[in-house]
Scaffold this active site. Structure first.
Site, mmCIF file in Angstrom:
data_model
loop_
_atom_site.group_PDB
_atom_site.id
_atom_site.type_symbol
_atom_site.label_atom_id
_atom_site.label_comp_id
_atom_site.label_asym_id
_atom_site.label_seq_id
_atom_site.Cartn_x
_atom_site.Cartn_y
_atom_site.Cartn_z
ATOM 1 N N TYR A 73 -8.382 19.213 -1.093
ATOM 2 C CA TYR A 73 -9.051 19.628 0.094
ATOM 3 C C TYR A 73 -9.820 20.876 -0.227
ATOM 4 O O TYR A 73 -10.663 21.087 0.609
ATOM 5 C CB TYR A 73 -7.959 20.165 1.053
ATOM 6 C CG TYR A 73 -6.911 21.166 0.532
ATOM 7 C CD1 TYR A 73 -7.529 22.592 0.533
ATOM 8 C CD2 TYR A 73 -5.650 21.001 0.256
ATOM 9 C CE1 TYR A 73 -6.452 23.662 0.148
ATOM 10 C CE2 TYR A 73 -4.887 21.985 0.042
ATOM 11 C CZ TYR A 73 -5.271 23.256 -0.035
ATOM 12 O OH TYR A 73 -4.480 24.493 -0.463
ATOM 13 N N GLU A 74 -10.019 21.438 -1.330
ATOM 14 C CA GLU A 74 -10.849 22.258 -1.950
ATOM 15 C C GLU A 74 -12.164 21.888 -2.155
ATOM 16 O O GLU A 74 -13.322 22.534 -2.151
ATOM 17 C CB GLU A 74 -10.409 23.053 -2.955
ATOM 18 C CG GLU A 74 -9.525 23.843 -2.838
ATOM 19 C CD GLU A 74 -8.627 24.483 -3.925
ATOM 20 O OE1 GLU A 74 -9.114 25.513 -4.590
ATOM 21 O OE2 GLU A 74 -7.753 24.022 -4.675
ATOM 22 N N HIS A 101 0.314 28.836 6.714
ATOM 23 C CA HIS A 101 0.169 28.802 5.364
ATOM 24 C C HIS A 101 0.708 30.096 5.102
ATOM 25 O O HIS A 101 1.533 30.183 3.761
ATOM 26 C CB HIS A 101 -1.315 29.050 4.793
ATOM 27 C CG HIS A 101 -1.459 29.055 3.198
ATOM 28 N ND1 HIS A 101 -0.903 27.996 2.621
ATOM 29 C CD2 HIS A 101 -1.976 29.777 2.291
ATOM 30 C CE1 HIS A 101 -1.089 28.146 1.250
ATOM 31 N NE2 HIS A 101 -1.939 29.333 1.086
ATOM 32 N N HIS A 141 -2.542 31.148 -4.929
ATOM 33 C CA HIS A 141 -3.064 30.563 -6.229
ATOM 34 C C HIS A 141 -3.924 31.416 -7.114
ATOM 35 O O HIS A 141 -5.029 31.572 -6.867
ATOM 36 C CB HIS A 141 -3.635 29.075 -6.042
ATOM 37 C CG HIS A 141 -2.803 28.000 -5.330
ATOM 38 N ND1 HIS A 141 -2.323 27.428 -6.309
ATOM 39 C CD2 HIS A 141 -2.542 27.778 -4.096
ATOM 40 C CE1 HIS A 141 -1.455 26.382 -5.691
ATOM 41 N NE2 HIS A 141 -1.539 26.941 -4.305
ATOM 42 N N HIS A 158 -6.661 21.794 -5.423
ATOM 43 C CA HIS A 158 -6.341 20.815 -4.722
ATOM 44 C C HIS A 158 -7.501 19.915 -3.999
ATOM 45 O O HIS A 158 -8.770 20.371 -3.948
ATOM 46 C CB HIS A 158 -6.019 21.413 -3.128
ATOM 47 C CG HIS A 158 -4.703 22.452 -3.444
ATOM 48 N ND1 HIS A 158 -4.778 23.726 -3.806
ATOM 49 C CD2 HIS A 158 -3.470 21.948 -3.277
ATOM 50 C CE1 HIS A 158 -3.828 24.244 -4.000
ATOM 51 N NE2 HIS A 158 -2.957 23.440 -3.562
ATOM 52 N N MET A 168 0.088 18.504 -0.091
ATOM 53 C CA MET A 168 -1.246 18.348 -0.227
ATOM 54 C C MET A 168 -1.726 18.247 -1.752
ATOM 55 O O MET A 168 -2.939 18.638 -2.067
ATOM 56 C CB MET A 168 -2.191 19.101 0.448
ATOM 57 C CG MET A 168 -1.740 19.428 2.290
ATOM 58 S SD MET A 168 -2.670 20.621 2.776
ATOM 59 C CE MET A 168 -1.895 20.719 4.424
ATOM 60 N N SER A 169 -0.808 18.068 -2.631
ATOM 61 C CA SER A 169 -0.958 18.071 -4.171
ATOM 62 C C SER A 169 -0.360 17.074 -4.879
ATOM 63 O O SER A 169 0.065 16.350 -4.350
ATOM 64 C CB SER A 169 -1.021 19.518 -4.697
ATOM 65 O OG SER A 169 0.637 19.868 -4.486
ATOM 66 N N ALA A 195 4.697 23.153 -2.933
ATOM 67 C CA ALA A 195 5.074 23.421 -1.590
ATOM 68 C C ALA A 195 5.258 22.315 -0.566
ATOM 69 O O ALA A 195 4.209 21.854 -0.673
ATOM 70 C CB ALA A 195 4.582 24.746 -1.153
ATOM 71 N N SER A 222 1.995 26.518 -4.846
ATOM 72 C CA SER A 222 1.765 27.638 -3.721
ATOM 73 C C SER A 222 3.037 28.617 -3.643
ATOM 74 O O SER A 222 4.221 27.977 -3.350
ATOM 75 C CB SER A 222 1.657 27.094 -2.449
ATOM 76 O OG SER A 222 0.592 26.325 -2.368
ATOM 77 N N ASN A 230 9.127 24.595 5.092
ATOM 78 C CA ASN A 230 9.066 24.222 6.573
ATOM 79 C C ASN A 230 9.552 22.920 6.676
ATOM 80 O O ASN A 230 9.624 22.041 6.130
ATOM 81 C CB ASN A 230 7.660 24.527 7.040
ATOM 82 C CG ASN A 230 6.446 23.722 6.478
ATOM 83 O OD1 ASN A 230 6.239 23.816 5.369
ATOM 84 N ND2 ASN A 230 6.169 22.523 7.242
HETATM 85 N N1 HPA Z 1 2.499 19.557 5.312
HETATM 86 C C1 HPA Z 1 1.582 19.371 4.419
HETATM 87 N N2 HPA Z 1 1.415 20.058 3.441
HETATM 88 C C2 HPA Z 1 2.448 21.025 3.120
HETATM 89 C C3 HPA Z 1 3.438 21.461 4.045
HETATM 90 C C4 HPA Z 1 3.324 20.579 5.428
HETATM 91 O O1 HPA Z 1 4.091 20.871 6.518
HETATM 92 N N3 HPA Z 1 4.083 22.314 4.016
HETATM 93 C C5 HPA Z 1 3.781 23.105 2.691
HETATM 94 N N4 HPA Z 1 2.721 22.250 2.308
#
Ligand code: HPA
Length: 276
Positions: free
Chosen positions: A84-85, A250, A60, A82, A214-215, A112, A29, A238
């Site tokens: 989740y897609e 996001h 992306h 991903h 998530m990847s 990320a 990301s 973050n």
């Molecule tokens: N959680 C899950 N996936 C993420 C996060 C998060 O805080 N930050 C970037 N991808």
């Protein structure tokens, strides 16, 4: 059959370029800009490659680039898929098999991630020393189903999924970049796309998580199945300790990734020089 799909995708790419990549890059990301620095690049949109899915997430792009980075022949995914897609894990990881089939013996995968370790700050990087595959342990492993021995063994070991020599190389490159903080830790994959609750983040910390995302994990499992050497890098976008006052968005993830672009490029370029 998956094997035939991988061959068809590989042949299409080989008809566009004779380049035999040594290193495969998956750019996470907001980190995809590095692909624009690839020299003499041949760019192939995913929709032109048989059996590739489409990338649907903001931040992306969806194309494969083949060319040189610091004189190393690379193939890069600018935009990844991903779980989740809604992609199946075998579709999502097909590009990894294709990049291995093209000749890449090393996978450098980036993402990320949220910093669960309280010492991590947005903008820091983390080398993946190990991972926790939460969906994988719960039954979503990309190797589920019949095994094709032409790819790899039925029961691939993952005890040393992340290559010690490549980690050492990344560490030594980071040591020459004073503006870059490189932690080392455990990446936990969650399915997403909802971000974690406070209770979930405290749980993730208890089980040994340093960064959450998530990847990455499905791609790493498949890369190891193909016997690639793997290096993983997270950009901490973050804090994710469960104590945050602000909700994560996001857009903020992309903003931090954008600010980290130059440092990320310096790190990857240094790693490429070390591999060359
Ligand atoms: N959680 C899950 N996936 C993420 C996060 C998060 O805080 N930050 C970037 N991808």
């Amino acid at each position: 059959m998956l094997y035939d799909q991988v061959l068809q995708a590989t042949k299409k790419i080989q008809s566009d370029t004779p380049l035999i990549p040594q290193v495969a890059l998956i750019l996470g990301s907001g980190l995809g800009d590095l692909a624009n620095e690839i020299e003499q690049a041949v760019s192939i949109p995913y929709e032109e490659i048989p059996h590739f899915a489409r990338s649907s997430v903001v931040g992306h792009a969806g194309r494969l680039l083949l060319g040189k980075l610091e004189d190393v022949a690379v193939v890069a995914m600018q935009g990844r898929f991903h779980f989740y897609e809604g992609h199946s894990l075998s579709t999502l990881t097909l590009p990894v098999r294709v990049m291995a089939m093209l000749g890449a013996r090393i996978l450098l995968v980036s993402n990320a991630a949220g910093g669960v370790n309280p010492n991590y700050r947005a903008g820091d990087f983390m080398l993946l020393r190990d991972h926790l595959a939460l969906p994988g342990l719960a039954g979503a492993n990309p190797l589920l189903g019949p095994n094709d021995e032409r790819f790899g063994p039925r029961f691939p070991p993952l005890a040393h999924a992340y290559d010690a020599d490549l980690c050492q190389l990344a560490r030594s490159v980071a040591a020459t970049l004073p503006e870059l903080t490189l932690h080392e830790g455990v990446y936990t994959m969650v399915a997403g796309p909802s971000y974690e609750t406070g209770a979930e983040l405290r749980f993730l910390r208890i089980i040994g998580t340093d960064a959450v995302g998530m990847s990455t994990v499905p791609e790493v499992i498949v890369a190891r199945h193909m016997r690639m050497r793997v290096l993983g890098v997270s950009l901490i976008t973050n804090t994710a300790t469960g104590e945050e006052s602000a909700e994560i968005k996001h857009d903020d993830v992309l903003h931090i990734a954008d600010a980290a672009r130059v440092r990320f490029a310096a790190l990857v370029r240094g790693i490429m020089r070390g591999i060359a």
